[in-house]
Design a protein around this motif. Structure first.
Motif, PDB file in Angstrom:
ATOM      1  N   ASP A  98      11.736  -0.131  -9.819  1.00  0.00           N
ATOM      2  CA  ASP A  98      12.081   0.821  -8.770  1.00  0.00           C
ATOM      3  C   ASP A  98      12.872   0.185  -7.639  1.00  0.00           C
ATOM      4  OD1 ASP A  98      10.646   2.955  -9.968  1.00  0.00           O
ATOM      5  OD2 ASP A  98       8.776   2.168  -9.142  1.00  0.00           O
ATOM      6  N   LYS A  99      13.808   0.956  -7.115  1.00  0.00           N
ATOM      7  CA  LYS A  99      14.499   0.674  -5.859  1.00  0.00           C
ATOM      8  C   LYS A  99      14.078   1.806  -4.930  1.00  0.00           C
ATOM      9  CE  LYS A  99      16.944  -2.757  -7.520  1.00  0.00           C
ATOM     10  NZ  LYS A  99      16.469  -4.092  -7.356  1.00  0.00           N
ATOM     11  N   ILE A 100      13.458   1.460  -3.837  1.00  0.00           N
ATOM     12  CA  ILE A 100      12.839   2.432  -2.945  1.00  0.00           C
ATOM     13  C   ILE A 100      13.434   2.277  -1.553  1.00  0.00           C
ATOM     14  CG2 ILE A 100      10.634   3.156  -1.927  1.00  0.00           C
ATOM     15  CD1 ILE A 100       9.302   1.800  -4.459  1.00  0.00           C
ATOM     16  N   VAL A 101      13.703   3.401  -0.897  1.00  0.00           N
ATOM     17  CA  VAL A 101      14.215   3.381   0.480  1.00  0.00           C
ATOM     18  C   VAL A 101      13.353   4.305   1.334  1.00  0.00           C
ATOM     19  CG1 VAL A 101      16.578   2.812  -0.200  1.00  0.00           C
ATOM     20  CG2 VAL A 101      15.907   5.201   0.024  1.00  0.00           C
ATOM     21  N   ARG A 102      13.495   4.131   2.625  1.00  0.00           N
ATOM     22  CA  ARG A 102      12.769   4.979   3.568  1.00  0.00           C
ATOM     23  C   ARG A 102      13.732   6.048   4.099  1.00  0.00           C
ATOM     24  NH1 ARG A 102       7.914   3.792   5.431  1.00  0.00           N
ATOM     25  NH2 ARG A 102       8.121   1.596   4.928  1.00  0.00           N
ATOM     26  N   GLU A 103      13.335   7.316   3.953  1.00  0.00           N
ATOM     27  CA  GLU A 103      14.102   8.446   4.480  1.00  0.00           C
ATOM     28  C   GLU A 103      13.194   9.254   5.385  1.00  0.00           C
ATOM     29  OE1 GLU A 103      15.685  10.956   1.393  1.00  0.00           O
ATOM     30  OE2 GLU A 103      17.521   9.777   1.281  1.00  0.00           O
ATOM     31  N   ASN A 104      13.596   9.396   6.649  1.00  0.00           N
ATOM     32  CA  ASN A 104      12.789  10.155   7.614  1.00  0.00           C
ATOM     33  C   ASN A 104      11.336   9.682   7.623  1.00  0.00           C
ATOM     34  OD1 ASN A 104      15.052  11.818   8.261  1.00  0.00           O
ATOM     35  ND2 ASN A 104      14.646  13.001   6.409  1.00  0.00           N
ATOM     36  N   GLY A 105      11.145   8.364   7.541  1.00  0.00           N
ATOM     37  CA  GLY A 105       9.817   7.772   7.602  1.00  0.00           C
ATOM     38  C   GLY A 105       9.040   7.783   6.299  1.00  0.00           C
ATOM     39  N   GLU A 106       9.574   8.395   5.256  1.00  0.00           N
ATOM     40  CA  GLU A 106       8.886   8.483   3.968  1.00  0.00           C
ATOM     41  C   GLU A 106       9.602   7.643   2.917  1.00  0.00           C
ATOM     42  OE1 GLU A 106       6.106  10.359   3.325  1.00  0.00           O
ATOM     43  OE2 GLU A 106       6.026  10.923   5.449  1.00  0.00           O
ATOM     44  N   LEU A 107       8.841   7.013   2.035  1.00  0.00           N
ATOM     45  CA  LEU A 107       9.444   6.267   0.934  1.00  0.00           C
ATOM     46  C   LEU A 107       9.920   7.227  -0.148  1.00  0.00           C
ATOM     47  CD1 LEU A 107       7.097   3.164   0.462  1.00  0.00           C
ATOM     48  CD2 LEU A 107       9.199   3.354   1.800  1.00  0.00           C
ATOM     49  N   ARG A 108      11.112   6.944  -0.692  1.00  0.00           N
ATOM     50  CA  ARG A 108      11.702   7.732  -1.770  1.00  0.00           C
ATOM     51  C   ARG A 108      12.339   6.776  -2.775  1.00  0.00           C
ATOM     52  NH1 ARG A 108       8.946  11.160  -0.094  1.00  0.00           N
ATOM     53  NH2 ARG A 108       9.517  12.953   1.164  1.00  0.00           N
ATOM     54  N   PHE A 109      12.379   7.201  -4.037  1.00  0.00           N
ATOM     55  CA  PHE A 109      13.039   6.406  -5.064  1.00  0.00           C
ATOM     56  C   PHE A 109      14.552   6.608  -4.984  1.00  0.00           C
ATOM     57  CE2 PHE A 109       8.876   7.369  -7.051  1.00  0.00           C
ATOM     58  CZ  PHE A 109       8.405   6.069  -7.169  1.00  0.00           C
ATOM     59  N   LYS A 110      15.267   5.510  -4.860  1.00  0.00           N
ATOM     60  CA  LYS A 110      16.728   5.514  -4.961  1.00  0.00           C
ATOM     61  C   LYS A 110      17.123   5.294  -6.421  1.00  0.00           C
ATOM     62  CE  LYS A 110      20.911   4.775  -2.926  1.00  0.00           C
ATOM     63  NZ  LYS A 110      21.585   6.053  -2.838  1.00  0.00           N
ATOM     64  N   GLU A 111      16.304   4.500  -7.101  1.00  0.00           N
ATOM     65  CA  GLU A 111      16.509   4.233  -8.530  1.00  0.00           C
ATOM     66  C   GLU A 111      15.155   4.036  -9.172  1.00  0.00           C
ATOM     67  OE1 GLU A 111      19.713   1.545 -10.245  1.00  0.00           O
ATOM     68  OE2 GLU A 111      17.924   0.279 -10.435  1.00  0.00           O
ATOM     69  N   TYR A 114       0.836  -1.200   0.000  1.00  0.00           N
ATOM     70  CA  TYR A 114       0.000   0.000   0.000  1.00  0.00           C
ATOM     71  C   TYR A 114       0.871   1.249   0.000  1.00  0.00           C
ATOM     72  CZ  TYR A 114      -3.298   3.568   1.450  1.00  0.00           C
ATOM     73  OH  TYR A 114      -4.034   4.716   1.510  1.00  0.00           O
ATOM     74  N   GLU A 115       1.907   1.295   0.805  1.00  0.00           N
ATOM     75  CA  GLU A 115       2.825   2.439   0.837  1.00  0.00           C
ATOM     76  C   GLU A 115       3.495   2.651  -0.521  1.00  0.00           C
ATOM     77  OE1 GLU A 115       5.240   3.525   4.569  1.00  0.00           O
ATOM     78  OE2 GLU A 115       5.117   1.324   4.575  1.00  0.00           O
ATOM     79  N   VAL A 116       3.934   1.560  -1.151  1.00  0.00           N
ATOM     80  CA  VAL A 116       4.574   1.650  -2.464  1.00  0.00           C
ATOM     81  C   VAL A 116       3.574   2.160  -3.494  1.00  0.00           C
ATOM     82  CG1 VAL A 116       5.620   0.293  -4.334  1.00  0.00           C
ATOM     83  CG2 VAL A 116       6.367  -0.055  -1.960  1.00  0.00           C
ATOM     84  N   GLU A 117       2.350   1.631  -3.469  1.00  0.00           N
ATOM     85  CA  GLU A 117       1.320   2.099  -4.401  1.00  0.00           C
ATOM     86  C   GLU A 117       1.043   3.583  -4.208  1.00  0.00           C
ATOM     87  OE1 GLU A 117      -2.177  -0.306  -3.939  1.00  0.00           O
ATOM     88  OE2 GLU A 117      -1.387  -1.881  -5.239  1.00  0.00           O
ATOM     89  N   GLU A 118       0.958   4.027  -2.966  1.00  0.00           N
ATOM     90  CA  GLU A 118       0.715   5.443  -2.695  1.00  0.00           C
ATOM     91  C   GLU A 118       1.850   6.311  -3.241  1.00  0.00           C
ATOM     92  OE1 GLU A 118      -2.022   7.245  -1.296  1.00  0.00           O
ATOM     93  OE2 GLU A 118      -2.839   5.334  -1.992  1.00  0.00           O
TER      94      GLU A 118
END
Length: 157
Positions: free
Chosen positions: A126-139, A8-12
């Protein structure tokens, strides 16, 4: 353990990403990425052959911002609107804090004359990481199936 909350987080994240582009809020587009990131729009054929050449390439959030400044101030192109459809969002795994995901996409482009056509279709890897509690794209790799791009690609996919 269920992956539904993560999915769900990734979809959002993906839905917010395409809405940002579709609503022409492109100055916010780099905020979806980490400072050190990779963004590529690359033909499927090149991916299949292991060739690195892409249509669009950025390797930092700074380059993403530069791309938007160029789009707004330097590039000359036919005004247009995008509308993304995304489907089949799949979380493929998570390792060392990096989430791998794949999503199908289709981008419709409407020019000022009102004609709408399929502009680009493919998949996001996508490669996704969590930064400060939020998901962000790394790639973010936009691997497109479309054989021909009709016009200059200035707007991110």
């Amino acid at each position: 353990m269920s992956q539904l909350p993560l999915r769900y987080e990734v979809e959002e994240l993906i839905h917010a990403y395409v809405q940002c582009i579709d609503d022409d809020q492109l100055e916010s587009w780099p905020d979806f990425f980490t400072d050190e990131c990779v963004y590529k729009v690359i033909p499927r054929e090149n991916v299949d052959l292991g060739l690195p050449v892409s249509v669009m390439f950025c390797d930092s959030k700074g380059m993403l911002r530069d791309r938007i400044v160029a789009l707004r101030k330097a590039n000359i192109y036919a005004p247009h609107f995008y509308r993304h459809l995304v489907s089949n969002v799949r979380v493929l795994g998570e390792q060392d804090g990096v989430i791998s995901a794949q999503t199908n996409y289709v981008v419709f482009q409407t020019l000022l004359d009102g004609e709408t056509r399929i502009y680009n279709a493919g998949k996001y890897l996508d490669k996704i990481v969590r930064e400060n509690g939020e998901l962000r794209f790394k790639e973010k790799l936009c691997v497109f199936d479309t054989n021909r791009i009709q016009t200059l690609m200035v707007t991110p996919i």
